[in-house]
Scaffold this motif. Sequence first.
Motif, PDB file in Angstrom:
ATOM      1  N   ILE A   1       0.842  -1.198   0.000  1.00 10.35           N
ATOM      2  CA  ILE A   1       0.000   0.000   0.000  1.00 10.35           C
ATOM      3  C   ILE A   1       0.878   1.249   0.000  1.00 10.35           C
ATOM      4  O   ILE A   1       0.642   2.192  -0.751  1.00 10.35           O
ATOM      5  CB  ILE A   1      -0.968  -0.007   1.205  1.00 10.35           C
ATOM      6  CG1 ILE A   1      -1.978  -1.133   1.026  1.00 10.35           C
ATOM      7  CG2 ILE A   1      -1.657   1.334   1.363  1.00 10.35           C
ATOM      8  CD1 ILE A   1      -2.865  -1.374   2.220  1.00 10.35           C
TER       9      ILE A   1
ATOM     10  N   LYS B   1       2.412   1.845  -3.380  1.00  8.49           N
ATOM     11  CA  LYS B   1       1.415   1.957  -4.450  1.00  8.49           C
ATOM     12  C   LYS B   1       1.533   0.831  -5.483  1.00  8.49           C
ATOM     13  O   LYS B   1       1.525   1.049  -6.685  1.00  8.49           O
ATOM     14  CB  LYS B   1       1.517   3.314  -5.133  1.00  8.49           C
ATOM     15  CG  LYS B   1       1.280   4.477  -4.197  1.00  8.49           C
ATOM     16  CD  LYS B   1       1.398   5.794  -4.903  1.00  8.49           C
ATOM     17  CE  LYS B   1       1.170   6.920  -3.910  1.00  8.49           C
ATOM     18  NZ  LYS B   1       1.253   8.221  -4.546  1.00  8.49           N
TER      19      LYS B   1
ATOM     20  N   TRP C   1      -0.607  -1.156  -6.376  1.00  8.29           N
ATOM     21  CA  TRP C   1      -1.827  -1.377  -7.160  1.00  8.29           C
ATOM     22  C   TRP C   1      -1.624  -0.929  -8.596  1.00  8.29           C
ATOM     23  O   TRP C   1      -2.376  -1.301  -9.476  1.00  8.29           O
ATOM     24  CB  TRP C   1      -3.025  -0.662  -6.541  1.00  8.29           C
ATOM     25  CG  TRP C   1      -2.849   0.815  -6.381  1.00  8.29           C
ATOM     26  CD1 TRP C   1      -2.927   1.768  -7.354  1.00  8.29           C
ATOM     27  CD2 TRP C   1      -2.560   1.501  -5.175  1.00  8.29           C
ATOM     28  NE1 TRP C   1      -2.706   2.998  -6.823  1.00  8.29           N
ATOM     29  CE2 TRP C   1      -2.479   2.872  -5.480  1.00  8.29           C
ATOM     30  CE3 TRP C   1      -2.378   1.105  -3.868  1.00  8.29           C
ATOM     31  CZ2 TRP C   1      -2.224   3.839  -4.526  1.00  8.29           C
ATOM     32  CZ3 TRP C   1      -2.119   2.066  -2.914  1.00  8.29           C
ATOM     33  CH2 TRP C   1      -2.039   3.411  -3.241  1.00  8.29           C
TER      34      TRP C   1
ATOM     35  N   GLU D   1      -6.248   7.739  -4.971  1.00 10.70           N
ATOM     36  CA  GLU D   1      -7.124   7.658  -3.794  1.00 10.70           C
ATOM     37  C   GLU D   1      -8.135   6.520  -3.926  1.00 10.70           C
ATOM     38  O   GLU D   1      -8.329   5.740  -2.997  1.00 10.70           O
ATOM     39  CB  GLU D   1      -7.859   8.985  -3.586  1.00 10.70           C
ATOM     40  CG  GLU D   1      -8.688   9.007  -2.334  1.00 10.70           C
ATOM     41  CD  GLU D   1      -9.348  10.357  -2.095  1.00 10.70           C
ATOM     42  OE1 GLU D   1     -10.392  10.366  -1.430  1.00 10.70           O
ATOM     43  OE2 GLU D   1      -8.822  11.371  -2.575  1.00 10.70           O
ATOM     44  N   LYS D   2      -8.752   6.396  -5.086  1.00 13.21           N
ATOM     45  CA  LYS D   2      -9.734   5.332  -5.294  1.00 13.21           C
ATOM     46  C   LYS D   2      -9.050   3.964  -5.350  1.00 13.21           C
ATOM     47  O   LYS D   2      -9.541   2.989  -4.758  1.00 13.21           O
ATOM     48  CB  LYS D   2     -10.520   5.575  -6.582  1.00 13.21           C
ATOM     49  CG  LYS D   2     -11.630   4.584  -6.789  1.00 13.21           C
ATOM     50  CD  LYS D   2     -12.472   4.927  -7.993  1.00 13.21           C
ATOM     51  CE  LYS D   2     -13.587   3.908  -8.156  1.00 13.21           C
ATOM     52  NZ  LYS D   2     -14.419   4.203  -9.321  1.00 13.21           N
TER      53      LYS D   2
ATOM     54  N   TYR E   1      -6.294   3.074  -3.923  1.00 13.10           N
ATOM     55  CA  TYR E   1      -5.884   2.753  -2.551  1.00 13.10           C
ATOM     56  C   TYR E   1      -7.035   2.113  -1.780  1.00 13.10           C
ATOM     57  O   TYR E   1      -6.860   1.094  -1.119  1.00 13.10           O
ATOM     58  CB  TYR E   1      -5.402   4.020  -1.848  1.00 13.10           C
ATOM     59  CG  TYR E   1      -5.410   3.960  -0.352  1.00 13.10           C
ATOM     60  CD1 TYR E   1      -4.443   3.244   0.338  1.00 13.10           C
ATOM     61  CD2 TYR E   1      -6.398   4.604   0.380  1.00 13.10           C
ATOM     62  CE1 TYR E   1      -4.456   3.178   1.717  1.00 13.10           C
ATOM     63  CE2 TYR E   1      -6.424   4.547   1.756  1.00 13.10           C
ATOM     64  CZ  TYR E   1      -5.448   3.837   2.424  1.00 13.10           C
ATOM     65  OH  TYR E   1      -5.472   3.767   3.788  1.00 13.10           O
ATOM     66  N   LYS E   2      -8.216   2.694  -1.904  1.00 18.07           N
ATOM     67  CA  LYS E   2      -9.386   2.163  -1.190  1.00 18.07           C
ATOM     68  C   LYS E   2      -9.762   0.776  -1.707  1.00 18.07           C
ATOM     69  O   LYS E   2     -10.040  -0.127  -0.919  1.00 18.07           O
ATOM     70  CB  LYS E   2     -10.564   3.128  -1.320  1.00 18.07           C
ATOM     71  CG  LYS E   2     -10.363   4.417  -0.554  1.00 18.07           C
ATOM     72  CD  LYS E   2     -11.503   5.380  -0.773  1.00 18.07           C
ATOM     73  CE  LYS E   2     -11.243   6.688  -0.038  1.00 18.07           C
ATOM     74  NZ  LYS E   2     -12.302   7.664  -0.273  1.00 18.07           N
ATOM     75  N   VAL E   3      -9.785   0.598  -3.008  1.00 23.60           N
ATOM     76  CA  VAL E   3     -10.143  -0.702  -3.589  1.00 23.60           C
ATOM     77  C   VAL E   3      -9.104  -1.755  -3.213  1.00 23.60           C
ATOM     78  O   VAL E   3      -9.451  -2.867  -2.801  1.00 23.60           O
ATOM     79  CB  VAL E   3     -10.287  -0.594  -5.130  1.00 23.60           C
ATOM     80  CG1 VAL E   3     -10.449  -1.965  -5.765  1.00 23.60           C
ATOM     81  CG2 VAL E   3     -11.448   0.311  -5.492  1.00 23.60           C
TER      82      VAL E   3
ATOM     83  N   THR F   1      -7.119  -1.813  -0.661  1.00 25.13           N
ATOM     84  CA  THR F   1      -7.256  -2.116   0.763  1.00 25.13           C
ATOM     85  C   THR F   1      -8.487  -2.980   1.020  1.00 25.13           C
ATOM     86  O   THR F   1      -8.421  -3.950   1.780  1.00 25.13           O
ATOM     87  CB  THR F   1      -7.336  -0.814   1.580  1.00 25.13           C
ATOM     88  OG1 THR F   1      -6.190  -0.018   1.292  1.00 25.13           O
ATOM     89  CG2 THR F   1      -7.390  -1.094   3.064  1.00 25.13           C
ATOM     90  N   LEU F   2      -9.599  -2.656   0.397  1.00 22.98           N
ATOM     91  CA  LEU F   2     -10.823  -3.443   0.588  1.00 22.98           C
ATOM     92  C   LEU F   2     -10.673  -4.876   0.086  1.00 22.98           C
ATOM     93  O   LEU F   2     -11.252  -5.798   0.659  1.00 22.98           O
ATOM     94  CB  LEU F   2     -12.008  -2.763  -0.096  1.00 22.98           C
ATOM     95  CG  LEU F   2     -12.549  -1.527   0.615  1.00 22.98           C
ATOM     96  CD1 LEU F   2     -13.610  -0.844  -0.244  1.00 22.98           C
ATOM     97  CD2 LEU F   2     -13.108  -1.897   1.974  1.00 22.98           C
TER      98      LEU F   2
END
Length: 88
Positions: free
Chosen positions: A21, A24, A26, A38-39, A41-43, A45-46
């Motif tokens: 995370i 980065k 992702w 930002e988006k 990161y959230k996805v 993490t989820l």
Amino acid sequence: MYTVLFAIIISLLLIHEMDAIRTKEWKMFIILKKMTDEKAYKVFTLIHLPLYFLIIWIMAKGEKSVNLPLYYIIDFFSDCTWDSSFLL
């Protein structure tokens, strides 16, 4: 002895994923790299929350018939992360 080694490998895997995370990682995934940081990161993490839950839940059950396949999956993943040529 194997249980201790497996716990160490799981700990290192979780630390690696948390560090992913920060760095980065992702951006390596086709779908996530198209998103804003930002988006993504959230996805990212989820996605990891159910993964962590399943690993910890399966380990807590302590049933050999369930844990053995998990051991093989984690072992395969840890081998792949050490050999980056596998991913290329």
